[in-house]
Design an enzyme around this catalytic site. Structure first.
Site, PDB file in Angstrom:
ATOM      1  N   LYS A 120      99.026  97.788  29.804  1.00  0.00           N
ATOM      2  CA  LYS A 120      97.701  98.163  29.321  1.00  0.00           C
ATOM      3  C   LYS A 120      96.950  98.906  30.424  1.00  0.00           C
ATOM      4  CE  LYS A 120      96.522  94.474  26.970  1.00  0.00           C
ATOM      5  NZ  LYS A 120      95.728  93.328  26.521  1.00  0.00           N
ATOM      6  N   THR A 142     101.953  97.828  24.719  1.00  0.00           N
ATOM      7  CA  THR A 142     103.013  97.754  23.700  1.00  0.00           C
ATOM      8  C   THR A 142     102.981  96.379  23.052  1.00  0.00           C
ATOM      9  OG1 THR A 142     104.613  97.092  25.394  1.00  0.00           O
ATOM     10  CG2 THR A 142     104.523  99.444  24.832  1.00  0.00           C
ATOM     11  N   ASN A 182     104.649  93.777  21.639  1.00  0.00           N
ATOM     12  CA  ASN A 182     106.051  93.354  21.577  1.00  0.00           C
ATOM     13  C   ASN A 182     106.338  92.469  20.363  1.00  0.00           C
ATOM     14  OD1 ASN A 182     105.371  94.178  24.274  1.00  0.00           O
ATOM     15  ND2 ASN A 182     107.282  93.271  24.987  1.00  0.00           N
ATOM     16  N   GLU A 224     109.254  97.314  22.020  1.00  0.00           N
ATOM     17  CA  GLU A 224     107.917  97.615  22.543  1.00  0.00           C
ATOM     18  C   GLU A 224     107.253  98.783  21.819  1.00  0.00           C
ATOM     19  OE1 GLU A 224     107.083  97.127  26.478  1.00  0.00           O
ATOM     20  OE2 GLU A 224     108.974  96.196  27.061  1.00  0.00           O
ATOM     21  N   TYR A 262      97.379  89.840  19.518  1.00  0.00           N
ATOM     22  CA  TYR A 262      98.508  88.908  19.675  1.00  0.00           C
ATOM     23  C   TYR A 262      98.534  87.952  18.490  1.00  0.00           C
ATOM     24  CZ  TYR A 262      99.189  90.314  24.560  1.00  0.00           C
ATOM     25  OH  TYR A 262      99.460  91.024  25.701  1.00  0.00           O
ATOM     26  N   ARG A 281     115.074 109.789  22.063  1.00  0.00           N
ATOM     27  CA  ARG A 281     115.909 109.939  23.273  1.00  0.00           C
ATOM     28  C   ARG A 281     116.422 108.561  23.709  1.00  0.00           C
ATOM     29  NH1 ARG A 281     113.278 108.097  27.881  1.00  0.00           N
ATOM     30  NH2 ARG A 281     111.057 107.708  27.563  1.00  0.00           N
TER      31      ARG A 281
HETATM   32  P1  ADP Z   1     102.430  92.420  26.896  1.00  0.00           P
HETATM   33  O1  ADP Z   1     103.270  92.520  28.114  1.00  0.00           O
HETATM   34  O2  ADP Z   1     101.966  91.024  26.589  1.00  0.00           O
HETATM   35  O3  ADP Z   1     103.057  93.060  25.686  1.00  0.00           O
HETATM   36  P2  ADP Z   1     100.768  94.784  27.105  1.00  0.00           P
HETATM   37  O4  ADP Z   1     100.098  95.172  28.370  1.00  0.00           O
HETATM   38  O5  ADP Z   1     101.948  95.575  26.651  1.00  0.00           O
HETATM   39  O6  ADP Z   1     101.124  93.249  27.243  1.00  0.00           O
HETATM   40  O7  ADP Z   1      99.668  94.808  25.995  1.00  0.00           O
HETATM   41  C1  ADP Z   1     100.030  94.614  24.673  1.00  0.00           C
HETATM   42  C2  ADP Z   1      98.930  94.031  23.811  1.00  0.00           C
HETATM   43  O8  ADP Z   1      97.805  94.893  23.793  1.00  0.00           O
HETATM   44  C3  ADP Z   1      99.402  93.955  22.381  1.00  0.00           C
HETATM   45  O9  ADP Z   1     100.064  92.730  22.114  1.00  0.00           O
HETATM   46  C4  ADP Z   1      98.131  94.108  21.580  1.00  0.00           C
HETATM   47  O10 ADP Z   1      97.578  92.821  21.350  1.00  0.00           O
HETATM   48  C5  ADP Z   1      97.203  94.891  22.514  1.00  0.00           C
HETATM   49  N1  ADP Z   1      97.039  96.316  22.151  1.00  0.00           N
HETATM   50  C6  ADP Z   1      95.850  96.982  22.233  1.00  0.00           C
HETATM   51  N2  ADP Z   1      95.972  98.261  21.888  1.00  0.00           N
HETATM   52  C7  ADP Z   1      97.293  98.460  21.571  1.00  0.00           C
HETATM   53  C8  ADP Z   1      98.034  99.582  21.124  1.00  0.00           C
HETATM   54  N3  ADP Z   1      97.452 100.790  20.915  1.00  0.00           N
HETATM   55  N4  ADP Z   1      99.365  99.422  20.883  1.00  0.00           N
HETATM   56  C9  ADP Z   1      99.949  98.252  21.100  1.00  0.00           C
HETATM   57  N5  ADP Z   1      99.306  97.138  21.527  1.00  0.00           N
HETATM   58  C10 ADP Z   1      97.969  97.220  21.753  1.00  0.00           C
HETATM   59  N1  RBF Z   2     111.108 101.992  30.040  1.00  0.00           N
HETATM   60  C1  RBF Z   2     112.121 102.479  30.782  1.00  0.00           C
HETATM   61  O1  RBF Z   2     112.527 101.847  31.731  1.00  0.00           O
HETATM   62  N2  RBF Z   2     112.711 103.682  30.490  1.00  0.00           N
HETATM   63  C2  RBF Z   2     112.295 104.444  29.460  1.00  0.00           C
HETATM   64  O2  RBF Z   2     112.873 105.514  29.241  1.00  0.00           O
HETATM   65  C3  RBF Z   2     111.206 103.976  28.660  1.00  0.00           C
HETATM   66  N3  RBF Z   2     110.731 104.699  27.623  1.00  0.00           N
HETATM   67  C4  RBF Z   2     109.671 104.230  26.892  1.00  0.00           C
HETATM   68  C5  RBF Z   2     109.190 104.999  25.834  1.00  0.00           C
HETATM   69  C6  RBF Z   2     108.107 104.538  25.067  1.00  0.00           C
HETATM   70  C7  RBF Z   2     107.591 105.389  23.949  1.00  0.00           C
HETATM   71  C8  RBF Z   2     107.509 103.286  25.364  1.00  0.00           C
HETATM   72  C9  RBF Z   2     106.347 102.788  24.548  1.00  0.00           C
HETATM   73  C10 RBF Z   2     108.000 102.525  26.398  1.00  0.00           C
HETATM   74  C11 RBF Z   2     109.073 102.974  27.186  1.00  0.00           C
HETATM   75  N4  RBF Z   2     109.597 102.233  28.239  1.00  0.00           N
HETATM   76  C12 RBF Z   2     110.636 102.705  28.989  1.00  0.00           C
HETATM   77  C13 RBF Z   2     109.178 100.837  28.379  1.00  0.00           C
HETATM   78  C14 RBF Z   2     108.100 100.587  29.382  1.00  0.00           C
HETATM   79  O3  RBF Z   2     108.730 100.477  30.627  1.00  0.00           O
HETATM   80  C15 RBF Z   2     107.473  99.258  28.981  1.00  0.00           C
HETATM   81  O4  RBF Z   2     106.758  99.418  27.798  1.00  0.00           O
HETATM   82  C16 RBF Z   2     106.599  98.690  30.057  1.00  0.00           C
HETATM   83  O5  RBF Z   2     107.407  98.391  31.131  1.00  0.00           O
HETATM   84  C17 RBF Z   2     105.927  97.407  29.621  1.00  0.00           C
HETATM   85  O6  RBF Z   2     106.841  96.356  29.567  1.00  0.00           O
HETATM   86 MG    MG Z   3     103.930  94.983  25.690  1.00  0.00          MG
END
Ligand code: ADP
Ligand code: RBF
Ligand code: MG
Length: 354
Positions: A228, A234, A236, A286, A298, A311
């Site tokens: 974030k 993302t 998850n 993710e 969440y 890709r």
């Molecule tokens: P985590 O490692 O727990 O997945 P992230 O830093 O990836 O933490 O943040 C993900 C959380 O952020 C999601 O579970 C959701 O609640 C919130 N969130 C807010 N905006 C978005 C978005 N545009 N896409 C995905 N998740 C989002």
């Molecule tokens: N992580 C990688 O290590 N290699 C990648 O090529 C990669 N591509 C991603 C593409 C997208 C569209 C997204 C949303 C995530 C990608 N990530 C990739 C994952 C990214 O490392 C991960 O979301 C963060 O580390 C949070 O756990």
């Molecule tokens: Mg996440």
């Protein structure tokens, strides 16, 4: 060989020789013994080869369950349509090959030649089967491209002095395939033009349409790595409810539509896999929803329809370059999802179910 050297010295490949188990069909799930052979590290070639289970006959029940791997049908159809001769070269006995491919419409007729392990003196990693393939096609070995998932297959292809693309069937094995001319993640990543062959014509604006697939469940906590903070949150999903469906799809970057019943339907771009940059031990799903939310969600039910592939996952030299690439993925997905072929899936009722 890296892609730039492939571009500088385009190869003039005239035919393609493909392995069966683990390259075109997923027999590993059935033959667990195969896992052992696939992890063969090249140190004891003939002993291990003698134990290669693809040389074992399979029962009709097992053969019915041999699924085509992602991109296998597409590759066979494309080469056939473009008149590129194809050989199926497998350590399995000819009869077993016949039984396995008989469940796949059009395969048997698509190959100019099919060679089984029982039709040559020694199976892979010996080059015999590839020499026999070139001889039957009346081609020079240097005009043949071998596509193989296992180390014995790659070893055999190089011993036959052919060009070899490795598509490792076990995850995280790419580093073992140094002998191959190129290592790709799945057949979806094959760039035939790098070898002087007709390119696939189904890429659309940097995306490859896939038969839609569906996953959903409550949003779970991820690694909390602060994605974030990087501007890339993302949401998850748990992988444990989707082990089967995930094993059917290569790791990589995909896109589609995301539904949150209380909030709406949003464009989405996602990675599925081991995040090579971070070297995760577990596969993660993710999805990045392409929308600004004012709060976390969440625990809420998230539904995904995945409609296209962009890709493979990659490692990157820096966090900045990873982030830049993910933003490029976002732009590709945002644009593609406005195309009718992808936008129609926004109305899928799966996205609205709670
Ligand atoms: P985590 O490692 O727990 O997945 P992230 O830093 O990836 O933490 O943040 C993900 C959380 O952020 C999601 O579970 C959701 O609640 C919130 N969130 C807010 N905006 C978005 C978005 N545009 N896409 C995905 N998740 C989002
Ligand atoms: N992580 C990688 O290590 N290699 C990648 O090529 C990669 N591509 C991603 C593409 C997208 C569209 C997204 C949303 C995530 C990608 N990530 C990739 C994952 C990214 O490392 C991960 O979301 C963060 O580390 C949070 O756990
Ligand atoms: Mg996440």
């Amino acid at each position: 060989m890296n892609s730039s050297s492939i571009m500088c010295f385009p190869k003039l490949i005239k035919c393609v020789i493909i392995g069966l188990d683990g390259t075109l069909v997923n027999t590993d799930a059935i033959l667990s013994f195969q896992e052992y052979a696939k992890q063969w590290d090249g140190r004891e070639p003939l002993q291990i080869a003698a134990k290669t289970p693809s040389a074992l006959p399979c029962s009709p029940f097992q053969c019915c369950n041999v699924k085509a791997l992602p991109g296998a049908n597409r590759l066979i159809q494309h080469l056939k349509t473009n008149g590129v001769p194809m050989v199926l070269a497998s350590n399995s006995p000819r009869e077993t090959i016949h039984a396995k491919i008989s469940f796949h419409y059009g395969w048997e007729d698509s190959f100019s030649v099919i060679i089984g392990g029982d039709q040559v003196p020694t199976g892979k990693p010996s080059p015999d089967i590839f020499f026999e393939a070139a001889r039957r096609l009346r081609m020079e070995p240097s005009s043949c491209l071998v596509i193989e998932d296992s180390l014995p297959g790659v070893t055999a292809g190089k011993a036959a002095e052919m060009e070899v693309v490795a598509v490792p069937s076990l995850p995280k094995q790419s580093h073992l395939f140094t002998a191959a001319d190129e290592v790709i993640n799945s057949l979806l990543d094959l760039r035939l033009e790098n070898w002087g062959l007709p390119p696939f014509a189904d890429w659309v604006e940097g995306t490859l349409p896939v038969d839609p697939w569906y996953i959903g469940g409550p949003v779970v906590k991820g690694f909390g790595r602060g994605s974030k903070l990087l501007g890339i949150p993302t949401a998850n999903l748990s992988t444990k409810d989707y082990l089967d469906i995930l094993s059917e799809h290569p790791a990589g970057v995909y896109f589609g539509w995301a539904g949150l019943p209380a909030r709406g339907i949003f464009k989405m771009v996602m990675s599925i896999g081991w995040n090579p940059y971070f070297g995760n031990k577990e596969k993660t799903i993710e999805p990045w929803l392409l929308h600004e939310f004012t709060e976390d969600f969440y625990g809420e039910e998230l539904r995904l329809v995945i409609v296209g592939y962009i890709r493979p996952e990659r490692n990157f030299p820096s966090l900045e370059s990873l982030i830049a690439k993910i933003h490029e993925d976002r732009r590709v997905a945002e644009r593609a999802l406005d195309l009718p072929m992808y936008s129609s899936h926004k109305n899928d009722s799966y996205l609205r179910k709670s």
